[in-house]
Design an enzyme around this catalytic site. Structure first.
Site, PDB file in Angstrom:
ATOM      1  N   GLU A   3       0.775  -1.161   0.102  1.00 14.28           N
ATOM      2  CA  GLU A   3       0.080  -0.014   0.042  1.00 14.28           C
ATOM      3  C   GLU A   3       0.836   1.112   0.006  1.00 14.28           C
ATOM      4  OE1 GLU A   3      -2.994   0.403  -0.712  1.00 14.28           O
ATOM      5  OE2 GLU A   3      -3.670  -1.661  -0.459  1.00 14.28           O
ATOM      6  N   TYR A  42      -6.905   6.999   3.753  1.00 15.53           N
ATOM      7  CA  TYR A  42      -6.816   6.007   2.809  1.00 15.53           C
ATOM      8  C   TYR A  42      -5.964   4.564   2.953  1.00 15.53           C
ATOM      9  CZ  TYR A  42      -6.401   2.902  -1.164  1.00 15.53           C
ATOM     10  OH  TYR A  42      -6.398   1.747  -2.064  1.00 15.53           O
ATOM     11  N   ASP A  69     -10.027   5.042  -3.029  1.00 17.75           N
ATOM     12  CA  ASP A  69      -9.194   5.421  -3.917  1.00 17.75           C
ATOM     13  C   ASP A  69      -9.656   6.071  -5.363  1.00 17.75           C
ATOM     14  OD1 ASP A  69      -9.536   3.215  -5.326  1.00 17.75           O
ATOM     15  OD2 ASP A  69      -7.452   2.512  -5.366  1.00 17.75           O
TER      16      ASP A  69
END
Ligand code: SF4
Length: 371
Positions: free
Chosen positions: A60, A142, A160
């Site tokens: 990520e 996020y 996203d």
């Protein structure tokens, strides 16, 4: 059916949060699609297996602002070299920045290392909830939601660009981004199921990346085609709408290509904090809004020498501004000034030079006065 008010005014589409049964149906269809079509990504656990939070977190961080195709080989190299968060925490900053070269946004690499150190020092692994994850360096809302969902199967909603696009189309939300973000988030949150939220998060990302693509969405292959309002209205490709982009401001600087008696070129390290923090660069003036004259730049040169302008300009685009760099080159005698390091051009690759400085080197290294 509950109405989600669009408080910004009536000119744009509201969306209705579907009733619980419809939400459950949408989630079930997407999960069934995911079970057949999930992308095989190096950081993903096989179906049914428990994900490794370190791999989820690392992927990520790498995927922030970078594509899956670019990240793949970097991810494989990182986990081969640093297979655990403790191993990464023990790495030197320069080693990590060097391995990161090409992924851009070096602040992410430095924050990644700070995060690894914090997790290793805590001795209890990664926190499982969004609040705990957000307290770590380099983890924003996020990323915290994505890790909580994917690594720990928490019902967190990671929104996203892919997910925003899918939501804008599914509910035909035509308010332009970025003003539409709260609506798109509310839409995405309304659909996150209590069962398999981690798979659901990855399924929504995959749908946006492989089926509900920015151009020419493959609606015929979409598990939500029957429910999708944008498909029915024939407006899928026009969503999400976007406000016109502002032009980036421009900044100017002059770089000094300073060559010593051995042919080595002066480098210095940028401050740890800020843009390209901790990376090596050729010395330069400030990067300011007005162009530099050569005379004004020479007054700030790192060494007294006979400076000549090179007939080339480096252009580079950062997230928040465009940069134009002029080049001055000179040979100098004597020791390097304090804080500077002479480096032969064939050893530049030993350092984490940012792309903008690689562009400088590519233009200046054949300067005839340097040989
Ligand atoms: Fe996207 Fe088409 Fe699916 Fe709608 S039906 S969500 S536009 S791929």
């Amino acid at each position: 059916m509950k109405r989600q008010a669009d408080r910004a005014g009536p000119a744009h589409q509201e969306f209705a949060i579907p009733a619980p049964a419809a939400r459950a149906r949408l989630a079930a269809r997407l999960l069934a699609w995911y079970d057949r079509h999930r992308r095989d990504l190096p950081w993903r656990a096989p179906p049914g297996a428990k994900p490794d939070p370190y791999r989820v977190w690392l992927s990520e961080i790498m995927l922030q602002q970078t594509t899956v195709a670019t990240v793949g080989p970097y991810f494989e190299r990182f986990v081969a070299r640093w297979p655990t968060v403790e191993a990464l925490a023990a790495a030197e900053t320069d080693e990590v920045l060097h391995a990161w070269q090409g992924l851009g946004y070096y602040a992410r690499a430095r924050n990644m290392l700070a995060c690894a150190k914090a997790v290793a020092a805590g001795g209890r692994g990664f926190p499982e909830d969004e609040a705990g994850l957000r307290a770590l360096p380099g983890i924003g809302p996020y990323t915290a939601a994505a890790i909580a969902a994917i690594a720990f199967d928490r019902p967190a909603t990671a929104v996203d660009g892919n997910v925003e696009r899918v939501m804008a189309r599914l509910f035909a939300i035509d308010r332009p981004l970025p003003a539409a973000k709260p609506l798109l988030r509310a839409a995405a949150e309304s659909l996150t199921p209590p069962r398999r939220p981690g798979d659901y998060a990855q399924a929504a990302m995959d749908l946006g990346a492989t089926v509900c693509t920015p151009r020419r969405p493959d609606c015929g292959a979409c598990p939500w085609r029957d429910a999708c309002r944008a498909r029915r209205a024939g407006i899928a490709e026009s969503l999400p709408a976007r406000a016109p982009r502002k032009k980036k401001p421009k900044r100017f600087g002059t770089v000094f290509w300073a060559v010593d008696g051995t042919g080595a070129v002066l480098l210095r390290r940028r401050p740890e904090k800020g843009l390209l923090g901790g990376m090596m660069e050729f010395p330069s003036t400030d990067w300011r809004e007005a162009p530099w004259t050569d005379a004004a730049a020479v007054a700030l040169a790192p060494v007294a020498a006979d400076w000549s302008p090179l007939p080339a300009t480096v252009h580079h685009v950062f997230t928040h501004f465009e940069l134009e760099l002029g080049l001055l080159a000179a040979r100098f005698d004597g020791a390097p000034p304090a804080g500077m390091l002479p480096c032969p051009p064939d050893r530049f690759s030993d350092y984490a030079l940012p792309t903008v400085m690689k562009k400088v080197a590519a233009l200046a290294r054949d300067w005839p006065g340097g040989g």
